[in-house]
Scaffold this motif. Sequence first.
Motif, PDB file in Angstrom:
ATOM      1  N   VAL A  22       0.846  -1.189   0.000  1.00  0.00           N
ATOM      2  CA  VAL A  22       0.000   0.000   0.000  1.00  0.00           C
ATOM      3  C   VAL A  22       0.889   1.249   0.000  1.00  0.00           C
ATOM      4  CG1 VAL A  22      -2.081   1.096   0.928  1.00  0.00           C
ATOM      5  CG2 VAL A  22      -1.806  -1.373   1.125  1.00  0.00           C
ATOM      6  N   VAL A  23       0.895   2.103   1.054  1.00  0.00           N
ATOM      7  CA  VAL A  23       1.614   3.379   0.971  1.00  0.00           C
ATOM      8  C   VAL A  23       2.724   3.497   2.017  1.00  0.00           C
ATOM      9  CG1 VAL A  23       1.413   5.899   1.145  1.00  0.00           C
ATOM     10  CG2 VAL A  23      -0.344   4.595  -0.055  1.00  0.00           C
ATOM     11  N   MET A  24       2.426   3.259   3.302  1.00  0.00           N
ATOM     12  CA  MET A  24       3.374   3.605   4.358  1.00  0.00           C
ATOM     13  C   MET A  24       4.735   2.924   4.180  1.00  0.00           C
ATOM     14  SD  MET A  24       2.999   3.321   8.496  1.00  0.00           S
ATOM     15  CE  MET A  24       2.491   1.603   8.435  1.00  0.00           C
ATOM     16  N   GLY A  25       4.750   1.600   4.128  1.00  0.00           N
ATOM     17  CA  GLY A  25       6.012   0.888   3.970  1.00  0.00           C
ATOM     18  C   GLY A  25       6.668   1.158   2.636  1.00  0.00           C
ATOM     19  N   PRO A  26       5.920   1.054   1.518  1.00  0.00           N
ATOM     20  CA  PRO A  26       6.525   1.359   0.218  1.00  0.00           C
ATOM     21  C   PRO A  26       7.088   2.775   0.118  1.00  0.00           C
ATOM     22  CG  PRO A  26       4.567   0.050  -0.109  1.00  0.00           C
ATOM     23  CD  PRO A  26       4.608   0.391   1.366  1.00  0.00           C
ATOM     24  N   TYR A  27       6.459   3.757   0.789  1.00  0.00           N
ATOM     25  CA  TYR A  27       7.012   5.105   0.754  1.00  0.00           C
ATOM     26  C   TYR A  27       8.345   5.158   1.496  1.00  0.00           C
ATOM     27  CZ  TYR A  27       7.293  10.200   1.088  1.00  0.00           C
ATOM     28  OH  TYR A  27       7.699  11.519   1.009  1.00  0.00           O
ATOM     29  N   ALA A  28       8.432   4.462   2.628  1.00  0.00           N
ATOM     30  CA  ALA A  28       9.709   4.400   3.353  1.00  0.00           C
ATOM     31  C   ALA A  28      10.804   3.825   2.467  1.00  0.00           C
ATOM     32  CB  ALA A  28       9.550   3.563   4.625  1.00  0.00           C
ATOM     33  N   THR A  29      10.519   2.717   1.791  1.00  0.00           N
ATOM     34  CA  THR A  29      11.561   2.089   0.977  1.00  0.00           C
ATOM     35  C   THR A  29      11.758   2.807  -0.349  1.00  0.00           C
ATOM     36  OG1 THR A  29       9.912   0.449   0.249  1.00  0.00           O
ATOM     37  CG2 THR A  29      11.397  -0.180   2.043  1.00  0.00           C
ATOM     38  N   GLN A  30      10.759   3.572  -0.815  1.00  0.00           N
ATOM     39  CA  GLN A  30      10.998   4.428  -1.979  1.00  0.00           C
ATOM     40  C   GLN A  30      12.063   5.466  -1.651  1.00  0.00           C
ATOM     41  OE1 GLN A  30       7.979   7.443  -3.330  1.00  0.00           O
ATOM     42  NE2 GLN A  30       9.958   8.484  -3.378  1.00  0.00           N
ATOM     43  N   ILE A  31      11.949   6.082  -0.472  1.00  0.00           N
ATOM     44  CA  ILE A  31      12.954   7.062  -0.047  1.00  0.00           C
ATOM     45  C   ILE A  31      14.329   6.413   0.002  1.00  0.00           C
ATOM     46  CG2 ILE A  31      13.717   8.492   1.889  1.00  0.00           C
ATOM     47  CD1 ILE A  31      10.713   8.849   2.594  1.00  0.00           C
ATOM     48  N   LEU A  32      14.406   5.229   0.616  1.00  0.00           N
ATOM     49  CA  LEU A  32      15.699   4.558   0.770  1.00  0.00           C
ATOM     50  C   LEU A  32      16.222   4.053  -0.569  1.00  0.00           C
ATOM     51  CD1 LEU A  32      14.849   2.657   4.058  1.00  0.00           C
ATOM     52  CD2 LEU A  32      16.140   4.782   3.817  1.00  0.00           C
ATOM     53  N   GLY A  33      15.317   3.589  -1.437  1.00  0.00           N
ATOM     54  CA  GLY A  33      15.737   3.191  -2.775  1.00  0.00           C
ATOM     55  C   GLY A  33      16.257   4.364  -3.577  1.00  0.00           C
ATOM     56  N   ASP A  34      15.593   5.522  -3.473  1.00  0.00           N
ATOM     57  CA  ASP A  34      16.087   6.721  -4.150  1.00  0.00           C
ATOM     58  C   ASP A  34      17.479   7.091  -3.664  1.00  0.00           C
ATOM     59  OD1 ASP A  34      13.701   6.914  -5.531  1.00  0.00           O
ATOM     60  OD2 ASP A  34      12.944   8.641  -4.407  1.00  0.00           O
ATOM     61  N   LEU A  35      17.764   6.811  -2.397  1.00  0.00           N
ATOM     62  CA  LEU A  35      19.072   7.117  -1.813  1.00  0.00           C
ATOM     63  C   LEU A  35      20.119   6.061  -2.143  1.00  0.00           C
ATOM     64  CD1 LEU A  35      17.857   8.412   1.654  1.00  0.00           C
ATOM     65  CD2 LEU A  35      19.063   9.765  -0.068  1.00  0.00           C
ATOM     66  N   GLY A  36      19.731   5.012  -2.862  1.00  0.00           N
ATOM     67  CA  GLY A  36      20.713   4.057  -3.345  1.00  0.00           C
ATOM     68  C   GLY A  36      20.625   2.669  -2.769  1.00  0.00           C
TER      69      GLY A  36
END
Length: 410
Positions: A22-36
Amino acid sequence: MKTTQSSAGPLDGIRILDLSSVVMGPYATQILGDLGADVIKLESPAGDNMRAVGPMRNPGMGAMYLHLNRNKRSIVLDLKTPQGRQACLDLARTVDVLLYNVRPQAMARLGLGYAEVSGVNPKLVYVGAYGFGNAGPYGGRPAYDDLIQGMTAIPSLYQQNSGDVPRYAPLTLADRAVGMQAAIAILAGVIQARASGQGQEIEVPMFEAMAQLVLGDHLGGASFSPPEGPTGYARLLAPYRRPYATSNGYVSVLIYNDKHWSRFFQMIGRPGLLEDERFSSHTARARHIDEAYCLVSDVMATNTSEHWLQAFSDADIPAAPLYGVDDLIADPHLRQVGMLKDLQHPSEGAIRSPAPVGSYSKTPLSIRRHAPRLGEHTQEVLREAGLADEAIAGLLGTGAAAAANKGKKP
């Protein structure tokens, strides 16, 4: 769109197994994925629910899914099967972090609680982001963004401010705010684990996180014992704290400190108001915030948005036009800094996505991977975990794992 040395980002080398949806967890890992970080998105055979939320061009590839799940790889495992559970544990051996956002009781039923997972990888940071802390009476209850907004007084604050009916913020506010907290918790856990050689279990509860956010502003007089007045931050709750109506539209303006108010009173030809005991100091204006904002509201209605924006600019008072979402997309500053990235997705064609946030001089951020089709990387990731091709074929054959068909749209 795979990682290269020049585009890896500052978290290159951190590997995350993301069981969230859904949103909460995927948003956390989107941020971390964007950071590499290397984010492995583990999905059920049905896939993340956000895949089904349109608009979309192809089934399973909804717009919000595309934004939330870039810079990730998708693997499909049926964790309710012994083979799928074992494959998940095999993956857990190879990662720094496991994130989930179902209730911890559900993880225990799957045989993927902290004891089982840390047993195969003692250095693992095991992060649960869910509704309520397990130490309290609400532990184990289901939670969604709207429920958490309601329980943390956001709709009632809206009602108190506007005099209208209670309303939720028109954003997935709790999911995204707590998602950022989860990203911070993951980084803190990884730093500690790498320093000590030992992982830990971390809980990031939505209710407590949003309660902290709201009470930070609105604890007010209850900050003291006994209380020194009511709860609430008066400036935020003032009914005239809203975009001001002009003669032809709306303008957002914040006349905040003594210098701003002095310039505003001069600008409107009423410098004597600075001697008014209601408006003479920051503390006085805070006590009479409704009257201060009402005064501004009355004055703003007498001229156009263009007039006021120029006048506030000349006086160096913070002001901005009121945008709709379409205006935000067209904003010249965001265009200049590249906030919306034009991408070519292999199945969805030309898409636009909000860019990673921030500028890093030595480890620039990038969108290295498109949001994956369901199971697009199943075989690749299982091989990296050490599974032989025969074992992978067995998982696929029994339905304990699934893979996207290459070359075919979702």
